[in-house]
Design a protein around this motif. Structure first.
Motif, PDB file in Angstrom:
ATOM      1  N   UNK A 190      24.352  -5.629 -50.446  1.00 54.52           N
ATOM      2  CA  UNK A 190      24.829  -6.066 -51.394  1.00 54.52           C
ATOM      3  C   UNK A 190      24.176  -6.400 -52.620  1.00 54.52           C
ATOM      4  N   UNK A 191      24.945  -6.258 -54.235  1.00 54.48           N
ATOM      5  CA  UNK A 191      24.174  -5.827 -54.930  1.00 54.48           C
ATOM      6  C   UNK A 191      23.850  -6.317 -56.289  1.00 54.48           C
ATOM      7  N   UNK A 192      24.110  -8.291 -55.406  1.00 57.33           N
ATOM      8  CA  UNK A 192      23.146  -8.877 -56.538  1.00 57.33           C
ATOM      9  C   UNK A 192      22.431  -9.753 -56.522  1.00 57.33           C
ATOM     10  N   UNK A 193      21.158  -9.216 -55.405  1.00 55.66           N
ATOM     11  CA  UNK A 193      19.841  -9.819 -55.254  1.00 55.66           C
ATOM     12  C   UNK A 193      19.316  -8.070 -54.236  1.00 55.66           C
ATOM     13  N   UNK A 194      19.493  -6.948 -55.461  1.00 51.98           N
ATOM     14  CA  UNK A 194      18.718  -6.187 -54.234  1.00 51.98           C
ATOM     15  C   UNK A 194      17.226  -5.939 -54.665  1.00 51.98           C
ATOM     16  N   UNK A 195      16.648  -6.990 -55.398  1.00 59.31           N
ATOM     17  CA  UNK A 195      15.730  -6.504 -55.382  1.00 59.31           C
ATOM     18  C   UNK A 195      14.624  -7.598 -53.949  1.00 59.31           C
ATOM     19  N   UNK A 196      15.782  -8.582 -53.297  1.00 60.68           N
ATOM     20  CA  UNK A 196      15.870  -8.888 -52.223  1.00 60.68           C
ATOM     21  C   UNK A 196      15.471  -8.689 -50.623  1.00 60.68           C
ATOM     22  N   UNK A 197      15.473  -7.324 -50.732  1.00 63.15           N
ATOM     23  CA  UNK A 197      15.911  -6.294 -49.723  1.00 63.15           C
ATOM     24  C   UNK A 197      14.658  -5.383 -49.449  1.00 63.15           C
ATOM     25  N   UNK A 198      13.970  -6.427 -48.173  1.00 57.02           N
ATOM     26  CA  UNK A 198      12.594  -5.931 -47.891  1.00 57.02           C
ATOM     27  C   UNK A 198      12.110  -3.726 -46.904  1.00 57.02           C
ATOM     28  N   UNK A 199      12.705  -3.227 -47.595  1.00 54.28           N
ATOM     29  CA  UNK A 199      12.703  -2.432 -46.691  1.00 54.28           C
ATOM     30  C   UNK A 199      11.252  -2.123 -45.672  1.00 54.28           C
ATOM     31  N   UNK A 200      10.632  -2.474 -45.714  1.00 51.48           N
ATOM     32  CA  UNK A 200       9.839  -3.134 -44.595  1.00 51.48           C
ATOM     33  C   UNK A 200       9.837  -3.297 -43.778  1.00 51.48           C
ATOM     34  N   UNK A 201      10.580  -4.479 -43.495  1.00 49.85           N
ATOM     35  CA  UNK A 201      10.900  -6.182 -42.399  1.00 49.85           C
ATOM     36  C   UNK A 201      12.186  -4.572 -42.504  1.00 49.85           C
ATOM     37  N   UNK A 202      13.306  -4.132 -42.727  1.00 49.05           N
ATOM     38  CA  UNK A 202      14.146  -3.622 -42.458  1.00 49.05           C
ATOM     39  C   UNK A 202      13.880  -2.184 -41.599  1.00 49.05           C
ATOM     40  N   UNK A 203      13.207  -1.611 -42.123  1.00 47.75           N
ATOM     41  CA  UNK A 203      12.416  -0.316 -40.822  1.00 47.75           C
ATOM     42  C   UNK A 203      11.773  -1.183 -39.241  1.00 47.75           C
ATOM     43  N   UNK A 204      11.144  -1.479 -39.736  1.00 49.35           N
ATOM     44  CA  UNK A 204      10.395  -2.047 -38.014  1.00 49.35           C
ATOM     45  C   UNK A 204      11.262  -3.386 -37.435  1.00 49.35           C
ATOM     46  N   UNK A 205      12.945  -3.817 -37.951  1.00 50.58           N
ATOM     47  CA  UNK A 205      13.692  -4.265 -37.103  1.00 50.58           C
ATOM     48  C   UNK A 205      14.501  -2.903 -36.749  1.00 50.58           C
ATOM     49  N   UNK A 206      14.851  -2.265 -37.322  1.00 50.13           N
ATOM     50  CA  UNK A 206      15.034  -0.756 -36.794  1.00 50.13           C
ATOM     51  C   UNK A 206      14.842  -0.048 -35.616  1.00 50.13           C
ATOM     52  N   UNK A 207      13.367  -0.005 -36.252  1.00 51.49           N
ATOM     53  CA  UNK A 207      12.782   1.064 -34.976  1.00 51.49           C
ATOM     54  C   UNK A 207      12.973   0.247 -33.607  1.00 51.49           C
ATOM     55  N   UNK A 208      12.727  -1.337 -33.616  1.00 54.20           N
ATOM     56  CA  UNK A 208      12.815  -2.420 -32.537  1.00 54.20           C
ATOM     57  C   UNK A 208      14.882  -2.255 -31.679  1.00 54.20           C
ATOM     58  N   UNK A 209      15.598  -2.252 -32.491  1.00 58.37           N
ATOM     59  CA  UNK A 209      16.658  -2.326 -32.526  1.00 58.37           C
ATOM     60  C   UNK A 209      16.707  -0.552 -31.583  1.00 58.37           C
TER      61      UNK A 209
END
Length: 316
Positions: A190-209
């Protein structure tokens, strides 16, 4: 860790938390989504509150059975049947159903058809059963005018993303697939709080998935299942839901904006919770408030059962 549970002619990867003798909470993930997308902190809060929490991978995603769709076709009615089938296999007579996105639709459907198996219903970031949200998305992507009375369209950034996807080659490597999932997760944030998107944490999750999937190609079978029977959902059935119901939507919902209120309006006595800043997914900042609201909802359901007053839907 988890284990494989046989349901009909397939196996579903299943993971359980908490005391099996306590009331069960069955978490139903969205389309093409693995059970691991239910955050550990969220599950931990439910288990600590005294619930037996179960999450699982749908067929064709994660560690569950992955097959060639042309040889083993199915529809969303079969994914719905997997819900009760898993409960039967785990010897769970009834459960609190918590569904996210398309998993919320499966939970609504189960509550309509199997009311004796549903202690309460919680729907997060979902669309109302029988309103055919998929058709709305297709019309939005193709620029077709929505008929009067249709569900609200996705946000412009969601539509723009999938229009680009439609004309782009699919990811060819592991790295490209993970990068695609991160880009999608950013849109769903979503666009309300873009600064809260943690790309590094998301990458770790996507690699695991990605690395735990039996076959990365078969998740797309969920789209084929939806196309196999476009009108399999029952229409006008939500007023028959008797389970105490909580509907949750983020104020930054990009995929199904405003759909939560429509679900709450259709189900007698349902309560609506709007989560400030949350997009489509259960982000880190939303886990605590949503888990707390869910625990309170489960406690109320246990106290009142299905004998609920019928107030107008309201934010909680």
């Amino acid at each position: 860790m988890g284990r494989m549970v046989t349901v009909g002619d397939i196996e579903l990867w299943t993971e359980e938390f908490g005391d099996p003798s306590r009331p069960a909470v069955l978490l139903i993930a969205g389309s093409m989504s693995q059970g691991l997308l239910w955050p550990d902190e969220f599950i931990g809060r439910l288990a600590a509150a005294g619930y037996h929490v179960v999450r699982y991978d749908h067929r064709d995603v994660g560690r569950s059975t992955a097959r060639d769709f042309t040889e083993h076709p199915y529809t969303w009615a079969d994914l719905k049947a997997d819900v009760v089938g898993l409960m039967d296999a785990l010897e769970i007579s009834s459960a609190h159903l918590v569904g996210h996105s398309a998993g919320g639709l499966l939970a609504q459907w189960t509550a309509v058809e199997n009311p004796d198996r549903v202690d309460s219903l919680t729907v997060i970031g979902s669309s109302p059963l029988g309103e055919y949200e998929g058709k709305v998305i297709v019309r939005a992507l193709t620029g077709e005018t929505q008929p009067e009375g249709s569900l609200p369209e996705p946000a412009p950034e969601f539509t723009a993303f999938f229009r680009r996807v439609a004309v782009s080659p699919p990811p060819a490597t592991r790295a490209e697939a993970i990068d695609f999932q991160i880009e999608l997760a950013r849109v769903l944030h979503g666009t309300e709080r873009p600064s809260e998107f943690d790309e590094d944490a998301q990458r770790r999750l996507e690699e695991k998935l990605h690395d735990r999937m039996r076959d990365p190609r078969t998740a797309a079978n969920h789209r084929l299942a939806g196309m196999a029977d476009l009108e399999c959902e029952p229409v006008g059935a939500l007023p028959r839901v008797t389970a105490p119901t909580l509907v949750i939507e983020g104020t930054a919902e990009p995929a199904k904006p405003g759909h939560g209120r429509l679900i709450a309006q259709a189900i007698p006595g349902a309560q609506l919770m709007m989560v400030p800043g949350m997009g489509h997914m259960l982000t880190t900042g939303a886990v605590g408030p949503v888990a707390d609201a869910l625990v309170a909802h489960l406690e109320t359901a246990a106290t009142k059962g299905t004998a609920r007053p019928l107030p107008r839907p309201a934010d909680v």
